[in-house]
Scaffold this active site. Structure first.
Site, PDB file in Angstrom:
ATOM      1  N   ASN A  30       0.848  -1.199   0.000  1.00 15.19           N
ATOM      2  CA  ASN A  30       0.000   0.000   0.000  1.00 15.19           C
ATOM      3  C   ASN A  30       0.881   1.245   0.000  1.00 15.19           C
ATOM      4  O   ASN A  30       2.108   1.142  -0.008  1.00 15.19           O
ATOM      5  CB  ASN A  30      -0.949  -0.029   1.198  1.00 15.19           C
ATOM      6  CG  ASN A  30      -0.184  -0.110   2.499  1.00 15.19           C
ATOM      7  OD1 ASN A  30       0.557   0.789   2.857  1.00 15.19           O
ATOM      8  ND2 ASN A  30      -0.349  -1.229   3.202  1.00 15.19           N
ATOM      9  N   LYS A  72       7.448 -17.540 -11.187  1.00 13.13           N
ATOM     10  CA  LYS A  72       6.734 -16.364 -11.661  1.00 13.13           C
ATOM     11  C   LYS A  72       5.460 -16.780 -12.424  1.00 13.13           C
ATOM     12  O   LYS A  72       5.510 -17.678 -13.274  1.00 13.13           O
ATOM     13  CB  LYS A  72       7.677 -15.576 -12.592  1.00 13.13           C
ATOM     14  CG  LYS A  72       7.121 -14.279 -13.059  1.00 13.13           C
ATOM     15  CD  LYS A  72       8.120 -13.592 -13.981  1.00 13.13           C
ATOM     16  CE  LYS A  72       7.390 -12.534 -14.790  1.00 13.13           C
ATOM     17  NZ  LYS A  72       8.116 -12.152 -15.983  1.00 13.13           N
ATOM     18  N   PRO A  85      -3.130 -11.698  10.160  1.00 15.19           N
ATOM     19  CA  PRO A  85      -3.414 -11.455  11.573  1.00 15.19           C
ATOM     20  C   PRO A  85      -3.549  -9.955  11.834  1.00 15.19           C
ATOM     21  O   PRO A  85      -2.853  -9.159  11.200  1.00 15.19           O
ATOM     22  CB  PRO A  85      -2.184 -12.022  12.285  1.00 15.19           C
ATOM     23  CG  PRO A  85      -1.111 -12.073  11.264  1.00 15.19           C
ATOM     24  CD  PRO A  85      -1.782 -12.244   9.937  1.00 15.19           C
ATOM     25  N   PHE A 120      -4.239   3.591  14.829  1.00 16.49           N
ATOM     26  CA  PHE A 120      -4.510   4.634  13.833  1.00 16.49           C
ATOM     27  C   PHE A 120      -5.668   4.134  12.979  1.00 16.49           C
ATOM     28  O   PHE A 120      -5.792   2.923  12.757  1.00 16.49           O
ATOM     29  CB  PHE A 120      -3.294   4.865  12.932  1.00 16.49           C
ATOM     30  CG  PHE A 120      -2.304   5.855  13.483  1.00 16.49           C
ATOM     31  CD1 PHE A 120      -1.442   5.484  14.499  1.00 16.49           C
ATOM     32  CD2 PHE A 120      -2.234   7.149  12.985  1.00 16.49           C
ATOM     33  CE1 PHE A 120      -0.524   6.391  15.013  1.00 16.49           C
ATOM     34  CE2 PHE A 120      -1.318   8.072  13.482  1.00 16.49           C
ATOM     35  CZ  PHE A 120      -0.467   7.687  14.503  1.00 16.49           C
TER      36      PHE A 120
HETATM   37  N1  CTP Z   1      -3.833  -3.046  12.047  1.00 14.86           N
HETATM   38  C1  CTP Z   1      -3.019  -4.080  12.467  1.00 14.86           C
HETATM   39  N2  CTP Z   1      -3.023  -5.269  11.803  1.00 14.86           N
HETATM   40  C2  CTP Z   1      -3.813  -5.441  10.717  1.00 14.86           C
HETATM   41  C3  CTP Z   1      -4.648  -4.389  10.274  1.00 14.86           C
HETATM   42  C4  CTP Z   1      -4.619  -3.199  10.950  1.00 14.86           C
HETATM   43  O1  CTP Z   1      -2.271  -3.899  13.444  1.00 14.86           O
HETATM   44  N3  CTP Z   1      -3.786  -6.603  10.080  1.00 14.86           N
HETATM   45  C5  CTP Z   1      -3.834  -1.795  12.802  1.00 14.86           C
HETATM   46  C6  CTP Z   1      -3.241  -0.609  12.070  1.00 14.86           C
HETATM   47  O2  CTP Z   1      -1.852  -0.486  12.358  1.00 14.86           O
HETATM   48  C7  CTP Z   1      -4.052   0.558  12.639  1.00 14.86           C
HETATM   49  C8  CTP Z   1      -5.391  -0.053  12.955  1.00 14.86           C
HETATM   50  O3  CTP Z   1      -5.191  -1.461  13.045  1.00 14.86           O
HETATM   51  O4  CTP Z   1      -3.493   1.007  13.855  1.00 14.86           O
HETATM   52  C9  CTP Z   1      -6.472   0.210  11.968  1.00 14.86           C
HETATM   53  O5  CTP Z   1      -6.009  -0.116  10.685  1.00 14.86           O
HETATM   54  P1  CTP Z   1      -6.892   0.204   9.397  1.00 14.86           P
HETATM   55  O6  CTP Z   1      -6.184  -0.302   8.189  1.00 14.86           O
HETATM   56  O7  CTP Z   1      -7.357   1.626   9.428  1.00 14.86           O
HETATM   57  O8  CTP Z   1      -8.187  -0.642   9.656  1.00 14.86           O
HETATM   58  P2  CTP Z   1      -8.491  -2.167   9.627  1.00 14.86           P
HETATM   59  O9  CTP Z   1      -8.558  -2.639  11.030  1.00 14.86           O
HETATM   60  O10 CTP Z   1      -7.539  -2.864   8.732  1.00 14.86           O
HETATM   61  O11 CTP Z   1      -9.969  -2.166   9.011  1.00 14.86           O
HETATM   62  P3  CTP Z   1     -10.467  -1.693   7.559  1.00 14.86           P
HETATM   63  O12 CTP Z   1      -9.370  -2.037   6.593  1.00 14.86           O
HETATM   64  O13 CTP Z   1     -11.697  -2.486   7.363  1.00 14.86           O
HETATM   65  O14 CTP Z   1     -10.731  -0.211   7.634  1.00 14.86           O
END
Ligand code: CTP
Length: 426
Positions: A222, A301, A317, A335
């Protein structure tokens, strides 16, 4: 803007004194901007130029921005009478060389002192930081790399270099870091040694993106740059915390004084976090962790044999939720990066993941990711606080203070007596 004060060896409070050495590289044209950034943060800047630096930037411009006469000549009787090179070396709370050429790095390694700048380097007890800037082949030359290693072993802080296009028209590692990044790192050098709200506390922070491999040449990732997480790590260290930064792949220099553990995938980040979070007081999840990864990893590949294809994805996870679920776990802060309904989604993450606080920010093509500025709303069970757009480094300072206050309130304890003050000499 907050001014940093340091407690000097003379046992009085004074702004941070920075000897800025400028050597002869094309990046010297950025020196006036660097001086401005250092002064904005409250530094007193005394410039010491080498003769070759004068080929790239004028002393007149530097004198105007620094507000002090430029020093360049070890044998200038008048200047030496006003403040000798030994007095300058004592005056410095930090000596920074930016840009630093391969030549000055070699000189410092050898202990040679043919000019004013290298003499100060030999004579000072202040921390020394160098921001290398040179052609990428010069940087990767074994001689330069051997010198870098020696400097690091001696505790000299190497800031950068960055990777990118170079003045010579080539691309690679050797660009001087941006002035604001250097200025932030220099203040952290002194500040990080100080006492603060988080002295004696351990803070674990995740930052950056993750990479989920598809085949040997492709992965899912990302747009996260890691800048916010790194800024949080520096701000926590500046408050005296012992910081472990678990970082996905980013293009940022390792912050001085912080233990960095590099990881690639969400699973790696999960495992690295759980090896150290048991002893943490505070966990801050600033990483943009992948939610899904390919169900299988292809050893070869993938070839484009079909008109269309699909990849099966399985859940990764959730690092943050797993930490928040620990019995007697740390104070957990997440966050929430959202493109719409930012506060609503953040609030539901606060509840669903059982967090202590969540920092909500809008992300999109124009904001949030890979920028130097950010604006956020911090939400907790019975309150919230908005932070207007600011540099990520300044925002991180305010966020860490807020987190620390809530941490102590949740634990029912007080912080150690706070010094906004930094002790880095004597
Ligand atoms: N986070 C994490 N592990 C993941 C996904 C997210 O530790 N597998 C943590 C991120 O570091 C952040 C928070 O969860 O602090 C929220 O992440 P975000 O990407 O905004 O949300 P998600 O929980 O992934 O939910 P969604 O993608 O549905 O918005």
């Amino acid at each position: 803007m907050e001014t940093f004060w340091i407690r000097s060896g003379r046992d009085k409070l004074s702004p941070m004194n920075i000897v800025l050495g400028i050597t002869g590289g094309i990046a010297a044209y950025k020196a006036p901007d660097l001086v401005r950034r250092l002064r904005e943060r409250g530094g007193e800047v005394q410039i010491v130029m080498t003769a070759s630096a004068e080929e790239f930037v004028t002393g007149t411009a530097l004198q105007a921005v620094s507000g002090r006469p430029i020093r360049s000549n070890l044998w200038d009787k008048e200047a030496e009478a006003a403040m000798s090179h030994i007095e300058l070396a004592r005056w410095a709370d930090v000596v920074l060389i930016a840009p630093a050429t391969a030549e000055v790095m070699a000189r410092i390694v050898s202990g040679g002192a043919p000019d004013l700048l290298t003499t100060i380097c030999l004579a000072t007890e202040a921390p020394l930081a160098v921001a290398p800037a040179m052609n990428h082949i010069m940087w990767s030359n074994p001689a330069t790399q051997a010198n870098r290693k020696v400097l690091e072993e001696r505790g000299i802080h190497i800031l950068g270099p960055g990777i990118g296009s170079q003045a010579c028209g080539e691309t690679g590692a050797g660009r001087m870091l941006e002035p604001d990044t250097i200025a932030a790192a220099v203040f952290d050098l002194a500040v990080g040694k100080g006492e603060g709200l988080l002295t004696g506390r351990k803070v674990v922070i995740t930052a950056g993106p993750t990479r989920e491999p598809i085949d040997p040449v492709r992965y899912i990732t990302n747009r996260s740059s890691g800048k916010m997480g790194y800024a949080m790590a520096r701000a926590a260290a500046a408050q005296g915390a012992e910081v472990v930064l678990i970082s996905g792949p980013v293009n940022l220099p390792e912050p001085p004084g912080i233990e960095v553990r590099n990881v690639l995938s969400a699973q790696d980040m999960y495992e690295a976090t759980h090896t150290c979070v048991g002893e943490a007081d505070i966990f801050i999840a600033a990483a943009a962790v992948a939610d899904y990864r390919p169900a299988e990893w292809r050893e070869q590949k993938i070839k484009k044999n079909e008109e269309s294809m699909s990849i099966d994805l399985v859940r990764c996870p959730d690092v943050l939720a797993s930490v928040a679920a620990l019995a007697a776990g740390p104070f957990t802060v997440g966050f929430a990066a959202e493109t719409e309904k930012v506060d609503d989604y953040a609030r539901s993450k606060l509840e669903n993941k059982s967090l202590n606080m969540i920092i909500a920010n809008r992300v999109g093509s124009d904001c949030g990711f890979d920028t130097d500025d950010n604006s956020v709303n911090v939400i907790w069970t019975d309150g919230e606080q908005r932070f207007p757009e600011a540099r990520k480094s300044e925002l991180a300072r305010d966020l860490v203070e807020l987190i620390a206050r809530h941490f102590y309130a949740a634990r029912g304890t007080d912080p150690q007596p706070r010094l906004t003050v930094i002790s880095n000499i004597e």
